[in-house]
Design a protein around this motif. Structure first.
Motif, PDB file in Angstrom:
ATOM      1  N   ASP A 130       0.821  -1.209   0.000  1.00 31.93           N
ATOM      2  CA  ASP A 130       0.000   0.000   0.000  1.00 31.93           C
ATOM      3  C   ASP A 130       0.856   1.261   0.000  1.00 31.93           C
ATOM      4  O   ASP A 130       0.440   2.314  -0.456  1.00 31.93           O
ATOM      5  N   PRO A 137      -0.029   6.145   3.188  1.00 30.68           N
ATOM      6  CA  PRO A 137      -0.736   5.017   3.807  1.00 30.68           C
ATOM      7  C   PRO A 137      -0.724   5.155   5.327  1.00 30.68           C
ATOM      8  O   PRO A 137       0.258   5.617   5.905  1.00 30.68           O
ATOM      9  N   LYS A 138      -1.848   4.778   5.948  1.00 31.26           N
ATOM     10  CA  LYS A 138      -1.964   4.870   7.407  1.00 31.26           C
ATOM     11  C   LYS A 138      -1.641   3.509   8.025  1.00 31.26           C
ATOM     12  O   LYS A 138      -2.042   2.479   7.495  1.00 31.26           O
ATOM     13  N   PRO A 139      -0.978   3.497   9.144  1.00 31.32           N
ATOM     14  CA  PRO A 139      -0.713   2.226   9.828  1.00 31.32           C
ATOM     15  C   PRO A 139      -2.019   1.617  10.362  1.00 31.32           C
ATOM     16  O   PRO A 139      -2.870   2.339  10.900  1.00 31.32           O
ATOM     17  N   THR A 140      -2.153   0.321  10.229  1.00 35.29           N
ATOM     18  CA  THR A 140      -3.361  -0.357  10.712  1.00 35.29           C
ATOM     19  C   THR A 140      -3.555  -0.119  12.205  1.00 35.29           C
ATOM     20  O   THR A 140      -4.679   0.094  12.671  1.00 35.29           O
ATOM     21  N   GLU A 147      -6.865   1.287  14.069  1.00 32.43           N
ATOM     22  CA  GLU A 147      -7.475   0.443  15.100  1.00 32.43           C
ATOM     23  C   GLU A 147      -7.636   1.222  16.406  1.00 32.43           C
ATOM     24  O   GLU A 147      -8.674   1.143  17.067  1.00 32.43           O
ATOM     25  N   SER A 154      -6.379   1.949   0.507  1.00 31.15           N
ATOM     26  CA  SER A 154      -5.665   0.671   0.476  1.00 31.15           C
ATOM     27  C   SER A 154      -6.316  -0.385   1.361  1.00 31.15           C
ATOM     28  O   SER A 154      -5.806  -1.493   1.474  1.00 31.15           O
ATOM     29  N   THR A 208      -6.949  -0.086   4.728  1.00 32.19           N
ATOM     30  CA  THR A 208      -6.434  -0.111   6.100  1.00 32.19           C
ATOM     31  C   THR A 208      -7.564  -0.149   7.124  1.00 32.19           C
ATOM     32  O   THR A 208      -7.501  -0.893   8.108  1.00 32.19           O
ATOM     33  N   THR A 209      -8.606   0.652   6.890  1.00 35.71           N
ATOM     34  CA  THR A 209      -9.730   0.668   7.834  1.00 35.71           C
ATOM     35  C   THR A 209     -10.417  -0.695   7.868  1.00 35.71           C
ATOM     36  O   THR A 209     -10.733  -1.218   8.941  1.00 35.71           O
ATOM     37  N   HIS A 256      -9.088  -3.524   7.211  1.00 38.54           N
ATOM     38  CA  HIS A 256      -8.165  -4.427   7.895  1.00 38.54           C
ATOM     39  C   HIS A 256      -8.310  -4.281   9.409  1.00 38.54           C
ATOM     40  O   HIS A 256      -8.413  -5.276  10.141  1.00 38.54           O
ATOM     41  N   ALA A 257      -8.349  -3.043   9.877  1.00 38.85           N
ATOM     42  CA  ALA A 257      -8.463  -2.799  11.317  1.00 38.85           C
ATOM     43  C   ALA A 257      -9.797  -3.314  11.862  1.00 38.85           C
ATOM     44  O   ALA A 257      -9.845  -3.942  12.931  1.00 38.85           O
TER      45      ALA A 257
END
Length: 201
Positions: free
Chosen positions: A4, A11-14, A18, A38, A40-41, A43-44
Motif C-alpha cells: 500500500d 498510507p496509514k498504519p493499521t 485500530e 488501500s 487499512t480501515t 483491515h483494522a
C-alpha cells in the motif's frame, strides 16, 4: 516496503486506525469507509471483529443480521407492508468422503430437497418426510417400518410422480410398487450426486 505504500503516498498504519476505532466506536457500531483507499480501515475492523468473535464464537452476522432482516421484509415490519416470498437460511458443512454414512437424517433430507430444487419442508423424525404437491413429490424414509405404510401409500397414490429415497429401497419397493414411483438408495444416490466414488463400498 508494504504494497500500500507503493500505491498510496500517505498510507496509514493499521494500528493507528485500530486505535481510533477503539476510541470512537462501540461493539455493535457500523464503520462506513467512503474512501477505502488501500483497505487499512477494513483491515483494522476485521482484526477487531476477529478478536470479538473469539470472545463470542457463536456470532454469525449472516444468521443474526441478514437472515433476520430478510424475514422481517417478508413478514412486514413497522410501517412497511409484508412483501411475502420464500427464504431459507442454510449452513453448509463439508462432509469428508469417508463420513457420508455418518450424516444425520435431517442433513440427508435437506440435501435431497436442494438437489430436487424443492422449497424446504421440515424433517419428520417419525415416519417419513414429504415435499411436493399433486404433480410431483419427494419423499425420504429414514427407517422403514410397517407402521408408516398406510400413510405413505396414500401420499404416493395422491401424487402423479414420486421420488422415494430410503436406506432400504428394496424393502420399500416390495411394499410400494407403482410405475410413477422412482426408488432411490441412500447413501448411494448422494455419493453419486456428489462424486464420492467408493464411499458406500
Amino acid at each position: 516496503m508494504p504494497e500500500d505504500a507503493r500505491a498510496f503516498s500517505t498510507p496509514k498504519p493499521t494500528g493507528l486506525i485500530e486505535r481510533i476505532l477503539r476510541i470512537a466506536t462501540g461493539p455493535d457500531d457500523i464503520v462506513l469507509d467512503f474512501f477505502a483507499g488501500s483497505g487499512t480501515t477494513a483491515h483494522a475492523v476485521m482484526k477487531m471483529n476477529a478478536e470479538a468473535s473469539a470472545d463470542a464464537p457463536d456470532k454469525n452476522p449472516c444468521r443474526d443480521v441478514c437472515a433476520r432482516r430478510v424475514r422481517r421484509v417478508i413478514e412486514g415490519f413497522g410501517d412497511s407492508p409484508a412483501l411475502g416470498g420464500d427464504f431459507a437460511y442454510l449452513r453448509c458443512r463439508r462432509i469428508a468422503p469417508g463420513r457420508l454414512l455418518d450424516i444425520e437424517h435431517e442433513q440427508v433430507w435437506t440435501a435431497l430437497q436442494m438437489i430436487h430444487r424443492d422449497a424446504l419442508a421440515p424433517f419428520e423424525p417419525d415416519g417419513f418426510s414429504w415435499a411436493g404437491d399433486g404433480d410431483s413429490a419427494l419423499a425420504y424414509v429414514p427407517r422403514f417400518s410397517a407402521a408408516i405404510l398406510p400413510a405413505l401409500r396414500k401420499a404416493v397414490a395422491d401424487c402423479a410422480a414420486v421420488v422415494l429415497y430410503s436406506w432400504q429401497p428394496e424393502t420399500l419397493r416390495q411394499h410400494i410398487r407403482a410405475a410413477h414411483v422412482q426408488h432411490e438408495a441412500i447413501p448411494e444416490s448422494l455419493a453419486r450426486r456428489f462424486g464420492m466414488k467408493g464411499v458406500c463400498a
